[in-house]
Design a protein around this motif. Structure first.
Motif, PDB file in Angstrom:
ATOM      1  N   PHE A  10       0.904  -1.127   0.120  1.00 28.21           N
ATOM      2  CA  PHE A  10       0.110   0.053   0.042  1.00 28.21           C
ATOM      3  C   PHE A  10       0.980   1.211   0.047  1.00 28.21           C
ATOM      4  N   VAL A  11       1.851   1.312   0.707  1.00 27.67           N
ATOM      5  CA  VAL A  11       2.665   2.679   0.967  1.00 27.67           C
ATOM      6  C   VAL A  11       3.497   2.660  -0.481  1.00 27.67           C
ATOM      7  N   ILE A  12       3.968   1.595  -1.014  1.00 25.72           N
ATOM      8  CA  ILE A  12       4.753   1.601  -2.298  1.00 25.72           C
ATOM      9  C   ILE A  12       3.714   2.122  -3.392  1.00 25.72           C
ATOM     10  N   VAL A  13       2.342   1.614  -3.437  1.00 25.22           N
ATOM     11  CA  VAL A  13       1.429   2.119  -4.531  1.00 25.22           C
ATOM     12  C   VAL A  13       1.154   3.421  -4.217  1.00 25.22           C
ATOM     13  N   VAL A  14       0.809   3.952  -3.066  1.00 26.65           N
ATOM     14  CA  VAL A  14       0.522   5.156  -2.873  1.00 26.65           C
ATOM     15  C   VAL A  14       1.793   6.139  -3.219  1.00 26.65           C
ATOM     16  N   GLY A  15       2.822   5.906  -2.728  1.00 23.32           N
ATOM     17  CA  GLY A  15       4.108   6.727  -2.874  1.00 23.32           C
ATOM     18  C   GLY A  15       4.538   6.873  -4.500  1.00 23.32           C
ATOM     19  N   GLY A  16       4.382   5.467  -5.171  1.00 24.86           N
ATOM     20  CA  GLY A  16       4.356   5.754  -6.920  1.00 24.86           C
ATOM     21  C   GLY A  16       3.391   6.568  -7.320  1.00 24.86           C
ATOM     22  N   MET A  17       2.301   6.585  -7.024  1.00 21.81           N
ATOM     23  CA  MET A  17       1.229   7.609  -7.201  1.00 21.81           C
ATOM     24  C   MET A  17       1.381   8.850  -7.110  1.00 21.81           C
ATOM     25  N   MET A  18       2.037   9.217  -6.051  1.00 19.38           N
ATOM     26  CA  MET A  18       2.420  10.699  -5.789  1.00 19.38           C
ATOM     27  C   MET A  18       3.491  11.197  -6.269  1.00 19.38           C
ATOM     28  N   VAL A  19       4.427  10.065  -6.683  1.00 21.17           N
ATOM     29  CA  VAL A  19       5.693  10.582  -7.548  1.00 21.17           C
ATOM     30  C   VAL A  19       5.162  10.867  -8.898  1.00 21.17           C
ATOM     31  N   VAL A  20       4.421  10.041  -9.463  1.00 16.62           N
ATOM     32  CA  VAL A  20       3.965  10.167 -10.659  1.00 16.62           C
ATOM     33  C   VAL A  20       3.030  11.591 -11.015  1.00 16.62           C
TER      34      VAL A  20
END
Length: 192
Positions: free
Chosen positions: A125-135
């Protein structure tokens, strides 16, 4: 900026070394350990951006900010976002290690199965949310409508795989309610 970053890194390393000499680390020490490396990146990124801020005035357009100033701000925000989610990931890893140590001291085998499941789920969950924020920071594209459309697609997927989801939820119920323990004999309607 680099001197300040080195001083902060040294202070945190000394505190972590002192905490590791104790038998049981406190949560504040664990938080500092998780914060140590991401904080260095955070200080470097925003510190360099701040240190170079007098230069941005030379590149400004008469109408407002220049392309270089906006690109540097986006790069600083990107580095800050990565540092923030890296800290969250490291803190989850440290909490996971503490919970595993606590679970290993107890006799409950269900908790031994539940802890890795929850830990991996939170990390993903943290990786997915972090990836979305970076994108989102890099492109400026709003990802909210995309997530909403994934909800509709998830509903279609759930209806197609309702038996698998029912089995998964049943296993979660068994893990959480703990009606029996590993190694016990179970008989249900002549089935063993």
């Amino acid at each position: 900026v680099l001197i300040f970053e080195r001083v902060v890194r040294r202070l945190i390393a000394m505190r972590i070394r002192r905490a590791s000499e104790k038998s049981e680390p406190k949560w504040g020490d664990l938080l500092l350990e998780a914060l140590s490396k991401p904080l260095v990146i955070f200080i470097q990124v925003y510190g360099i951006y701040w240190a170079l801020s007098p230069i941005w005035a030379h590149f400004d357009d008469p109408g407002g900010l220049s392309l270089i100033h906006r690109a540097a701000g986006k790069a600083a925000d990107l580095g800050g976002t990565i540092a923030l989610f890296w800290f969250a990931y490291r803190f989850i890893h440290i909490i996971d290690a503490q919970v595993r140590r606590w679970v290993n001291s107890s006799d409950n085998s269900i908790n031994e199965m539940l802890v890795p499941l929850v830990s991996k789920t939170v990390r993903v969950f943290v990786i997915v949310v972090g990836g979305m924020m970076v994108v989102q920071n890099m492109t400026g594209i709003e990802l909210g409508p995309l997530v909403a459309s994934l909800g509709i697609g998830g509903l279609a997927f759930a209806l197609a795989g309702k038996d698998s989801i029912a089995n998964f939820l049943g296993s979660l119920t068994i893990l959480l309610d703990k009606p029996f323990h590993a190694g016990e004999r179970i008989v249900i309607d002549k089935h063993e």
